[in-house]
Design a protein around this motif. Structure first.
Motif, PDB file in Angstrom:
ATOM      1  N   LYS A 241     -18.647  -8.153 -10.873  1.00  0.00           N
ATOM      2  CA  LYS A 241     -17.842  -7.576 -11.774  1.00  0.00           C
ATOM      3  C   LYS A 241     -17.622  -6.053 -11.751  1.00  0.00           C
ATOM      4  O   LYS A 241     -16.948  -5.143 -11.522  1.00  0.00           O
ATOM      5  N   HIS A 242     -19.372  -5.426 -11.920  1.00  0.00           N
ATOM      6  CA  HIS A 242     -19.458  -4.254 -11.650  1.00  0.00           C
ATOM      7  C   HIS A 242     -18.902  -3.710 -10.161  1.00  0.00           C
ATOM      8  O   HIS A 242     -18.502  -2.566 -10.037  1.00  0.00           O
ATOM      9  N   LEU A 243     -19.327  -4.392  -9.415  1.00  0.00           N
ATOM     10  CA  LEU A 243     -18.953  -3.907  -7.747  1.00  0.00           C
ATOM     11  C   LEU A 243     -17.567  -3.859  -7.689  1.00  0.00           C
ATOM     12  O   LEU A 243     -16.955  -2.763  -6.891  1.00  0.00           O
ATOM     13  N   LYS A 244     -16.621  -4.746  -8.350  1.00  0.00           N
ATOM     14  CA  LYS A 244     -15.244  -4.642  -8.369  1.00  0.00           C
ATOM     15  C   LYS A 244     -14.753  -3.255  -8.834  1.00  0.00           C
ATOM     16  O   LYS A 244     -13.794  -2.853  -8.316  1.00  0.00           O
ATOM     17  N   VAL A 245     -15.164  -3.126  -9.832  1.00  0.00           N
ATOM     18  CA  VAL A 245     -14.992  -1.794 -10.757  1.00  0.00           C
ATOM     19  C   VAL A 245     -14.939  -0.430  -9.651  1.00  0.00           C
ATOM     20  O   VAL A 245     -14.165   0.275  -9.621  1.00  0.00           O
ATOM     21  N   SER A 246     -16.211  -0.559  -9.452  1.00  0.00           N
ATOM     22  CA  SER A 246     -16.671   0.436  -8.329  1.00  0.00           C
ATOM     23  C   SER A 246     -15.741   0.637  -7.350  1.00  0.00           C
ATOM     24  O   SER A 246     -15.398   1.778  -6.854  1.00  0.00           O
ATOM     25  N   ARG A 247     -15.352  -0.301  -6.459  1.00  0.00           N
ATOM     26  CA  ARG A 247     -14.561  -0.422  -5.520  1.00  0.00           C
ATOM     27  C   ARG A 247     -12.883  -0.103  -5.865  1.00  0.00           C
ATOM     28  O   ARG A 247     -12.216   0.691  -5.089  1.00  0.00           O
ATOM     29  N   GLN A 248     -12.509  -0.570  -7.025  1.00  0.00           N
ATOM     30  CA  GLN A 248     -11.297   0.144  -7.706  1.00  0.00           C
ATOM     31  C   GLN A 248     -11.235   1.533  -7.666  1.00  0.00           C
ATOM     32  O   GLN A 248     -10.412   2.213  -7.546  1.00  0.00           O
ATOM     33  N   ARG A 249     -12.503   2.016  -8.255  1.00  0.00           N
ATOM     34  CA  ARG A 249     -12.615   3.601  -8.548  1.00  0.00           C
ATOM     35  C   ARG A 249     -12.471   4.215  -7.157  1.00  0.00           C
ATOM     36  O   ARG A 249     -11.838   5.146  -7.051  1.00  0.00           O
ATOM     37  N   LYS A 250     -13.314   3.922  -6.305  1.00  0.00           N
ATOM     38  CA  LYS A 250     -13.216   4.394  -4.898  1.00  0.00           C
ATOM     39  C   LYS A 250     -11.968   4.492  -4.367  1.00  0.00           C
ATOM     40  O   LYS A 250     -11.428   5.309  -3.727  1.00  0.00           O
ATOM     41  N   ASP A 251     -11.331   3.171  -4.347  1.00  0.00           N
ATOM     42  CA  ASP A 251      -9.946   3.208  -3.713  1.00  0.00           C
ATOM     43  C   ASP A 251      -9.162   4.040  -4.296  1.00  0.00           C
ATOM     44  O   ASP A 251      -8.114   4.705  -3.499  1.00  0.00           O
ATOM     45  N   PHE A 252      -8.818   4.245  -5.735  1.00  0.00           N
ATOM     46  CA  PHE A 252      -8.121   5.159  -6.435  1.00  0.00           C
ATOM     47  C   PHE A 252      -8.426   6.748  -5.906  1.00  0.00           C
ATOM     48  O   PHE A 252      -7.280   7.333  -5.346  1.00  0.00           O
TER      49      PHE A 252
END
Length: 392
Positions: A241-252
């Motif tokens: 879940k933490h990895l998903k948030v970090s990837r969403q943040r980077k994608d944005f």
């Protein structure tokens, strides 16, 4: 340099071998750091020589490819050199004294110890850990690059599996239609950023949106018994879940930075000291969630890719000074409207700050920071950890 990343598919025994290689690389890195601490006048060559000594003394270190051992020693030296540089520059506060690492997440090979298949869909690792042949899963086509252009290969362990990163010696350039548009941006928490034209981009607040789910998964970890299977399972879910948030943040950050740079010839932003700003415990989580540093790093990167300008200016008084007459109008963080008692200007404080930032960028001819995305890029496609960040 361009770093491409792809996921790896293999057997559990191969994943276990990758874990062993990662632990061996971490061991060499920590040993090199201990050698530097225990002896005077130790240089980079001394750490490189230590690798051969460790290989003779420890069987598991000998299993690791010789160039992978050298890369691990290079990581230790990078941390040491950064510490020396901070001391020489008399950097205020902590100087970043090198620390031992308890857990490793990657092992890096240079030009040996690995081999790509003819169709570039498989990679084989041939050192003593017998990792063997792994399937490369991803959308990046390595066939565009010659083998001699791939300078380094890194195996990375993450919460959702194992990945392979290829450091390719190629310079990325894209066509850009110059429009003459110059824009200043003021990053914030109410809006992700406001530009000098008054346009705003909404703050996604990705961590805040996922906080409820993260807290629930954290409670599951806390309630489970240490060392049990259920705890390991809960920890893995939380990490994903933490990895998903970090990837969403980077994608944005990537998409927003690309769109901003692609539409303008000059982007001016504040050179914020985020490390100091997060010391405010009331705003630390929101500031970290916004990831301003990641965003500005990508702005710098795309400025070089599209051959445009990205300039960082000092943030002093950009929110206080009037963008029309220059009068200093003091206001607290809670005051969101700029009202100048001298010229009568009324506008949103972030819009006023963005105009001031643009004016500073245009006027500054000495001491400004141009695009930092030069030489070895510290950003890349399809991953979170750049080459030099893992070196420490």
């Amino acid at each position: 340099m361009l770093v491409l990343e792809a996921k790896l598919k293999g057997k559990q025994s191969q994943y276990n071998s990758i874990d062993e290689a990662i632990r061996a690389a971490l061991f060499v890195r920590n040993k090199a750091l201990r050698h530097w601490m225990d002896n005077k006048d130790v240089g980079k060559n001394d750490l490189s020589s230590l690798c051969a000594v460790l290989a003779q003394e420890f069987e598991f270190a000998n299993k690791l490819n010789s160039m992978a051992r050298q890369a691990s020693a290079d990581r230790a030296w990078f941390a040491i050199k950064s510490f020396y540089d901070n001391c020489k520059a008399k950097k205020p506060g902590k100087k970043g004294f090198p620390r031992f690492k308890k857990r490793g997440q990657s092992v890096e090979y240079k030009t040996s110890g690995w081999k790509l298949s003819t169709d570039r869909k498989y990679i084989t690792f041939s050192d003593g850990f017998n990792i063997g042949k792994l399937k490369i899963v991803g959308t990046r086509d390595l066939s565009f690059y010659a083998i001699k252009q791939i300078k380094r290969v890194r195996l990375v362990k993450r919460a959702d599996g194992y990945y392979c990163q290829f450091c390719v010696d190629v310079e990325r350039k894209e066509q850009h239609q110059h429009s003459g548009l110059q824009i200043g941006i003021d990053v914030g928490l109410e809006f992700f950023y406001t530009d000098s034209d008054g346009k705003t981009v909404e703050n996604p607040r990705l961590l805040r949106k996922s906080e409820k789910s993260l807290k629930r998964k954290q409670r599951q970890v806390s309630k489970s018994k240490k060392g049990s299977y259920n705890r390991r399972k809960s920890v893995k879910k939380l990490a994903k879940k933490h990895l998903k948030v970090s990837r969403q943040r980077k994608d944005f950050a990537v998409k927003t930075a690309r769109a901003l740079v692609q539409s303008s010839d000059l982007v001016v932003y504040e050179d914020l000291q985020v490390k100091n700003m997060v010391k405010n415990h009331h705003l630390a989580k929101s500031i970290s969630d916004a990831s301003w540093s990641m965003f500005t790093n990508w702005v710098d990167y795309y400025a070089k890719v599209f051959d445009t300008w990205a300039i960082a200016v000092a943030p002093h008084y950009t929110s206080q000074d009037c963008s029309v007459c220059g009068t200093r109008v003091k206001k607290s963080l809670s005051t969101r409207t700029h009202k100048c008692h001298c010229c009568g200007t009324v506008m949103h404080r972030d819009h006023n700050a963005a105009i001031m930032i643009l004016n500073k960028g245009i006027k500054s001819t000495v001491g400004h920071t141009e695009s930092k995305a030069s030489g070895q890029n510290d950003l890349y496609l399809g991953g979170e950890t750049p080459l030099d960040k893992l070196a420490g």
